[in-house]
Structures are given as C-alpha cells and as structure tokens.
Design an enzyme around this catalytic site. Structure first.
Site: not given
Ligand code: NAD
Length: 530
Positions: A258, A292
């Site tokens: 990720e 993110c």
C-alpha cells in the site's frame, strides 16, 4: 506525560533489553521525538537481524497452536484486545498524539477506527475462512469430493509508516491474526510507541498467546523482517515498496504493498459547492494532509472555480492550528518530522516561484515544532511539483479546468493511482465518470469513504501499490494459502489413466475424452440433421 517522562524512558530501556534477546552487544538505539516541540520522548533499541530472526522463530513455534484455536478461539483474544484498547484508550491515544503531533481528536479517533476493523473481521472470520466445496467440473472427476481450505501463512510481517501508526498496524495485524497467522509488526522508527504499548498489553496485561511481536528499528530492521517472514504486508512510500518487492522476490514470498498517492478531486459545475468545499478542506488538511488518500490536487470546472476557491479559502482561514495538547481545541496539528516539513516547504516555494499564489498560508507556521500553515494555492500548473509529487502536507493546490474531459485527463496524468473523488449533483454521472479514472477507488461526493468501508478493497493502482488492504473476505483470505483437498468417493482397485498402459485402455481414454470435451455426439447429431 511530560517530555522526559521517566516512565517511558525506563520502560523503553527495559523493553529494549527484553526484546534484544541474545544479541551479544546491546543494539544501538534511536530516539523518538515529539513533532509538536522536538523533544525526545523515548530511546528504543534498533533490533538487528539476530533479534528479528529470534522473534520470528518464537512466532513460528507458537503459530500452530494459534491456528488450532479456530476462528472463534482467535476471535476471543481479539475481543479481549478490543476491550483493552477501550480501557486504555486515553493513555494510548496520548502516546500516539505525542509521537505523531496529531490534534487530540484525530489521535483519539484512531483507536475506535482500528477497533471497527477488528470487529468487522472478528465477526466474519468464520464465514470468510470457511471451507468451500466446488462441484467437479467433468464426468471424469465426478466421483471426487472437492474442498478448498484456507491455511494461514505461518508468520506475517506488517511494516508500517508513521501517519496512522495504530490504525494501519491493527488494520493489517488483526485480519492476519484472525486468519491464524502469527504477526510481527515493524512500526515506523518515528512512531513506534503506541504500537509497542499495544503489543505489550497483549502479551503482559492480557496474557494472550505469543503470536504478536513488535520489532523496533529503522529500514534495516524492516529489511530483516522481509528476510524472515512468510508474507509481507507493507504500507509506506513507493521507493521503499520497490525495495521490499525485490527482497521478497529473492525470498519467493508474497506481499501486498500500500504505497503513496496523489489523489485528485474533481469538482463539476453542478456540484453542491458547500459540501465540496467542506470535503476538500477536511480531505486536504486532516492528519495535516499526511494520509495516503489526502486530497493532493483539485480540478474545478471553470464556471464554479472562483466560488469554490472562495469557500475553501474561508474555511481554511478558520482552521485552528496547534499541536500536542490533549484537548479538542485544534483542527490541524504538526507534521510528523522536520524532513516532511522540508518537502512541503519545497513544493509550496517552487509553486510560488513558478507563478502560483497562496490565498491562505504558504509558509512555516509561527509555532514550535514541525508546523506548516494550512495553505491554499491557486494559479497552479500541472507541471509543478505540488501537482505531480506526493506532498503529504496541509496544502490544497486548486486548478481551473475548461471541462470534465480536461479534469479527467489531468487526474489520470500521474504515476500514482490510489484514489480520487468526483463531486456532482448527478450521482449516476459521477459513478459513470469514476470508471474513467485510473485509480483503485473513487468516492462520489465524499472523502475517504472507501478507507472506512471494509467490504470494499483499498487497492492502489500504478505506483500506488500491489494487492489490496481489507475488501471483505479478501482482507483475511490474503493471509492464507488455498489448500486443495480432493477425496475420492468411489475406490476401484485401479483407475483408467493408471499403470499399466495398454492399447485398449489408451484408446478408450482417448475416445472418452474426445466424447466429453469435443462433444462429438452433438456434432454428429448436428451433421445427421443437416
Ligand atoms: P517509508 O517507506 O519511509 O517507511 C515505511 C516503513 O518501512 C517504516 O517502518 C520504515 O522503517 C520501513 N522501511 C524503510 N526502508 C525499508 C526497507 N528497505 N525494507 C523494509 N522496511 C523498510 O514510508 P513513511 O515515510 O513511513 O510513510 C509515508 C508513506 O506511506 C507515504 O508515501 C504514504 O503515501 C504512504 N502510505 C500509504 C498508505 C496506503 O494505504 N496506500 C497508507 C499510509 C501511508
């Protein structure tokens, strides 16, 4: 707790000794600093490859009994972790706030959000991990009973960044534990304290099985974990993700990455501008822009650009900036470190030098610690670093676009592909346009929703990742290897393809397979009809 809290320092030293295991020389330590004022909060050992090997060895030995508990037995212990987290909430949230510089609300809510993930998988682990029995696909295998069972990897290494230390560690560790794996968490060297305290609580306060360890240290500790684990779940930067993928390939172990993002927000002319402006401000400034999936760039259709920008600027001006206090009086906190602040400063100063304007903010804040003023940039160009590189700071660069086609083209013009959002009163159109974006998730008229909606996967495309986090059954099954069990119901002395090979058996096998696979009987019937 104070900046030089003796409890933390003593505990750190004791834990260092305990976790260092049989390392002949004491491992060199590292300091954890409070971003809100730069003070040292704790010193921890850097665990080397011997420590990592020893910890993974312990986990490997304890894992079979853990797997043997089954989903309900494991769920019992995760339920106890949930209760411990609630019971120790304020203490753990304080540690988290000190090591991250988050506003209290964000530190305080990170724990219940992690508990939400634990509960989602705890309640569904049995269903998601259940054996399945597919039907045999042909007459040749019709007598077989087929079973696919989920068998966990023995040890999962969870390597974490510093932006959501508790949420990310537990959102990955909890499904892995529930799957039956043992887990070693390697927190970021900037923010190891809250995670370390949770693992201590699991081991010492709850007396839970020894299937959860924390490894403190820097990149070398993470790399050593990749060498020892059977599966790596990594969250962090794209550069590190590539290194981990290479190292995992050497070990021939699977991984899920990720990585970074540069999320675009597209505001169409028919959007509810009040909601869109509120969404942009929260999406860009929450966690000081260090998510993110933060809104990193905004494209607004020309007819509503000025009105949207005015609403955003007004709201950003009203944000309360401050870090480090355990009270609900701040909206935006400190950045995680001086080096993160330097990136934000560079992106903003480069944009200003190239013709952008800061409607709000635009410089380091007049506060102690790593604080940058919440900033709104206009007159930005797609070529600027603030529109191309991950900023990870409290900035909102807004760009006027001619129409939706230009917005989609610019949104897709990125090496990242994590997520995006589209704002329009026509929801069906928003959902349709979502399919033209090259990203793993699109929120229509919303911010971050996919992150908090565990039945859908969180998967980065392009440079934003490999694999996916969560996503219903996938989120727990990814920590398992499928095992096929085929059992035959009819047990003649021998089978057609077995020895001895004879012309008669061989011809029969060929005729039979041709009959079944080419469906000759149908072709012959067809020919006769013609
Ligand atoms: P980072 O890559 O610098 O570090 C992440 C972790 O990896 C740390 O624990 C670090 O010690 C470890 N590490 C560093 N080098 C390593 C190596 N060679 N081998 C093994 N481990 C190593 O990332 P960061 O600066 O801590 O986090 C910020 C980044 O994380 C941003 O790019 C952000 O977008 C990304 N992020 C992504 C998601 C997501 O779900 N996609 C979520 C949060 C953060």
């Amino acid at each position: 707790m104070g900046a030089s809290d003796p409890e933390v320092m003593t505990d750190a030293a004791e834990n260092g000794e305990r976790l260092s295991g049989n390392t002949p020389q004491p491992a060199p330590g590292f300091e954890v600093r409070a971003p809100a004022d730069g003070s040292v909060i704790a010193s921890l050992p850097t665990q080397g490859s011997e420590d990592v090997r020893a910890a993974v060895g312990r986990l490997r030995r304890n894992q079979p009994a853990w797997e043997g508990l089954g989903p309900s037995g494991r769920g019992h212990w995760l339920g106890r972790m949930r209760d411990w987290l609630f019971d120790n909430h304020d203490r753990v949230a304080s540690l988290l706030q000190r090591e991250t510089g988050k506003p209290w609300q964000e530190a305080a809510l990170e724990i219940p959000t992690a508990i939400d993930v634990i509960e989602y998988y705890r309640k569904r682990a049995k269903e998601f991990l259940a054996d399945s029995h597919p039907r045999p696909h042909s007459l040749l295998t019709a007598s077989k009973r087929l079973t696919i069972t989920c068998r966990p990897y023995s040890v999962v290494g969870v390597i974490c960044p510093w932006n959501f230390p508790i949420l990310i560690a537990l959102a990955d560790a909890a499904p892995a534990l529930l799957a039956g794996a043992a887990v070693a968490i390697k927190p970021s060297e900037l923010t190891p304290l809250a995670t370390r305290e949770i693992v201590r609580g699991w081991r010492e306060d709850l007396g839970a099985p020894g299937v959860l360890e924390v490894l403190t240290g820097t990149a070398a500790t993470g790399a050593a974990l990749v060498d020892e684990a059977d599966y790596v779940q990594f969250t962090g930067s794209t550069d590190t993700g590539r290194k981990i993928a290479q190292r995992a390939a050497e070990q021939l172990i699977p991984y899920s990455l990720e990585l970074g993002g540069k999320d675009a927000m597209i505001v169409l002319a028919d959007a509810d501008l009040e909601r869109a402006a509120n969404g942009a401000v929260w999406g860009g400034m929450a966690n000081c822009g260090q998510a993110c999936t933060s809104v990193e760039r905004v494209y607004v259709e020309a007819p509503v650009h000025d009105e949207f920008v005015a609403l955003v600027a007004e709201r950003v001006r009203g944000l309360r900036h401050g870090a480090g206090r355990p009270s609900f009086d701040a909206d935006v906190g400190a950045l995680s470190s001086e080096s993160q602040l330097a990136i934000v400063e560079r992106h903003v100063s480069e944009a200003l030098a190239q013709g952008a304007r800061a409607l709000v903010g635009g410089r380091r804040a007049d506060l102690p610690g790593a604080c940058f003023e919440p900033t709104v940039l206009v007159d930005v160009e797609q070529s600027m670093s603030c529109m191309r590189e991950e900023t990870f700071g409290p900035t909102l660069p807004v760009m006027k676009v001619k129409d939706v086609e230009e917005a989609i083209r610019l949104a897709n013009d990125s090496s990242y592909g994590l997520s995006a959002s589209i704002w329009t009163r026509d929801r069906a159109r928003g959902e349709h346009l979502a399919r033209r974006l090259e990203v793993g998730a699109v929120n229509v008229n919303d911010i971050f929703t996919n992150i908090f909606t565990f039945p859908v996967p969180q998967a980065g495309w392009k440079d934003s990742g490999v694999g996916a986090r969560l996503g219903g059954a996938h989120g727990i099954r990814k920590y398992c290897r499928p095992q096929a069990i085929t059992a035959t119901r009819l047990t003649p002395r021998s089978e057609l393809p077995w020895y001895p090979y004879t012309a008669r058996k061989g011809r029969l096998a060929l005729h039979l397979t041709r009959f079944l696979l080419a469906r000759d009987w149908r072709r012959r019937l067809g020919r006769r009809r013609r």
